[in-house]
Each structure stands twice: as C-alpha cells, then as structure tokens.
Design an enzyme around this catalytic site. Structure first.
Site, PDB file in Angstrom:
ATOM      1  N   ASP A   1      59.992  90.216  36.228  1.00 19.90           N
ATOM      2  CA  ASP A   1      61.171  89.596  35.631  1.00 19.90           C
ATOM      3  C   ASP A   1      60.882  88.094  35.572  1.00 19.90           C
ATOM      4  O   ASP A   1      61.013  87.393  36.572  1.00 19.90           O
ATOM      5  CB  ASP A   1      62.407  89.890  36.475  1.00 19.90           C
ATOM      6  CG  ASP A   1      63.669  89.281  35.901  1.00 19.90           C
ATOM      7  OD1 ASP A   1      63.765  89.146  34.663  1.00 19.90           O
ATOM      8  OD2 ASP A   1      64.569  88.928  36.697  1.00 19.90           O
TER       9      ASP A   1
ATOM     10  N   GLU B   1      59.687  92.043  31.270  1.00 19.02           N
ATOM     11  CA  GLU B   1      60.871  91.945  30.422  1.00 19.02           C
ATOM     12  C   GLU B   1      60.565  91.100  29.195  1.00 19.02           C
ATOM     13  O   GLU B   1      59.945  90.037  29.299  1.00 19.02           O
ATOM     14  CB  GLU B   1      62.022  91.337  31.209  1.00 19.02           C
ATOM     15  CG  GLU B   1      63.332  91.359  30.445  1.00 19.02           C
ATOM     16  CD  GLU B   1      64.496  90.899  31.285  1.00 19.02           C
ATOM     17  OE1 GLU B   1      65.304  91.747  31.672  1.00 19.02           O
ATOM     18  OE2 GLU B   1      64.583  89.684  31.552  1.00 19.02           O
TER      19      GLU B   1
ATOM     20  N   ASP C   1      66.440  88.998  41.139  1.00 12.51           N
ATOM     21  CA  ASP C   1      65.210  88.974  40.342  1.00 12.51           C
ATOM     22  C   ASP C   1      64.242  90.073  40.771  1.00 12.51           C
ATOM     23  O   ASP C   1      63.564  90.674  39.947  1.00 12.51           O
ATOM     24  CB  ASP C   1      64.524  87.601  40.453  1.00 12.51           C
ATOM     25  CG  ASP C   1      65.469  86.476  40.117  1.00 12.51           C
ATOM     26  OD1 ASP C   1      65.630  86.175  38.923  1.00 12.51           O
ATOM     27  OD2 ASP C   1      66.066  85.913  41.052  1.00 12.51           O
TER      28      ASP C   1
END
Length: 159
Positions: free
Chosen positions: A7, A67, A140
């Site tokens: 992430d 991501e 996160d």
C-alpha cells in the site's frame, strides 16, 4: 507461494506478506516502511527503496501486489504517493518479480463482495481471512494484507 502486498505512501508504505497454499491463505508478516516528514523527498524515496529491498530479502516473495494510484481531490497527495509507488515498482522490477496491480474498488470487491465497502469492513475481512486475533495495525499494513489477499483470489480465479 508467498505474496507481498504493498500500500504505497510517502510517509507510510504498508506491506503484508501472505502464504497461499492451494486455497488456504495465511499471514506471514505485516508492517510499515516509515519516513520522516522533515526529510527531503529524495531521501524519503531512498528510504522506501532501501527498506523495500530489506523486506524482499527477508521474505523472498514469489509475486507482488500493489495498489493502483487513486486520484482523489488532493492532487498534491496523489503526486507524492505516485512518487513512492514509482520507487516501489522500480525496486520490484529490478528484483524481477511479477506484479499485480489492483484498484481500491477491486480490493474491496475481492474481500467484501462489493466495491463500495467501508474501510472497517475490509479490515474485518482481512482479520477473518487470515484468522488473526485482531485487526492488523496500522491501517496501511491492513490495507497491504488486503491487497495481497486480493491478488491471491485473483490468481485462484475467485474474482
């Protein structure tokens, strides 16, 4: 198979490492790569690059999921996240690792069943899928685990 989920972020990059054995998924590790706000951007990016190298060396993933960049209202944030994401992609390419990229909507759909799920719902499903005693912290790291699970589901044809 070991899958690393990422992430991206300039201040905090979450990572989550899972093992997929047939259709069983288990957590190996999760955490964050942190940089200090007072550091110059080039130094923050260097920390992200170096620390990701340590994660790769320690866990030796077979594949990586990251991501995709989401452009919200704050373009300054999107630009800095894009810089961190670029450094991560460079490090992964240098390691020769296969990379899967997923939008936040795809991750939510893979874990909760619909793309408009709330963050807490996704975190609960991460805890549930990985049979963890609590929701991983910080957010996160939980997000990175969700991205890795999404990739595992994608490989298995579940999404």
């Amino acid at each position: 198979m070991i899958i690393l989920g990422l992430d991206p972020g300039t201040a905090t990059t979450g990572y989550g490492v899972i093992r997929m054995n047939h259709f069983k998924i288990s957590a190996i590790a999760y955490g964050t790569i942190l940089t200090k706000p007072e550091m110059a951007m080039e130094n923050r990016l260097e920390v992200i690059y170096e620390d990701l190298g340590q994660v790769l060396e320690q866990y030796r993933p077979d594949e990586v999921a990251i991501e995709k960049l989401f452009f919200g209202r704050n373009t300054t944030t999107a630009i800095t996240v894009g810089q961190a994401r670029g450094v991560l992609l460079l490090r992964l390419a240098q390691a020769g690792l296969p990379i899967g990229e997923y939008t936040p909507m795809q991750v939510k759909k893979a874990l909760v069943g619909y793309g408009s799920a709330e963050k807490k719902q996704v975190q609960y499903m991460v805890q549930n899928f990985l049979n963890l005693p609590e929701i991983p912290k910080p957010d996160d790291a939980a997000d990175a685990l969700a991205i890795a699970i999404c990739h595992a589901h994608s490989r298995s044809g579940l999404i």
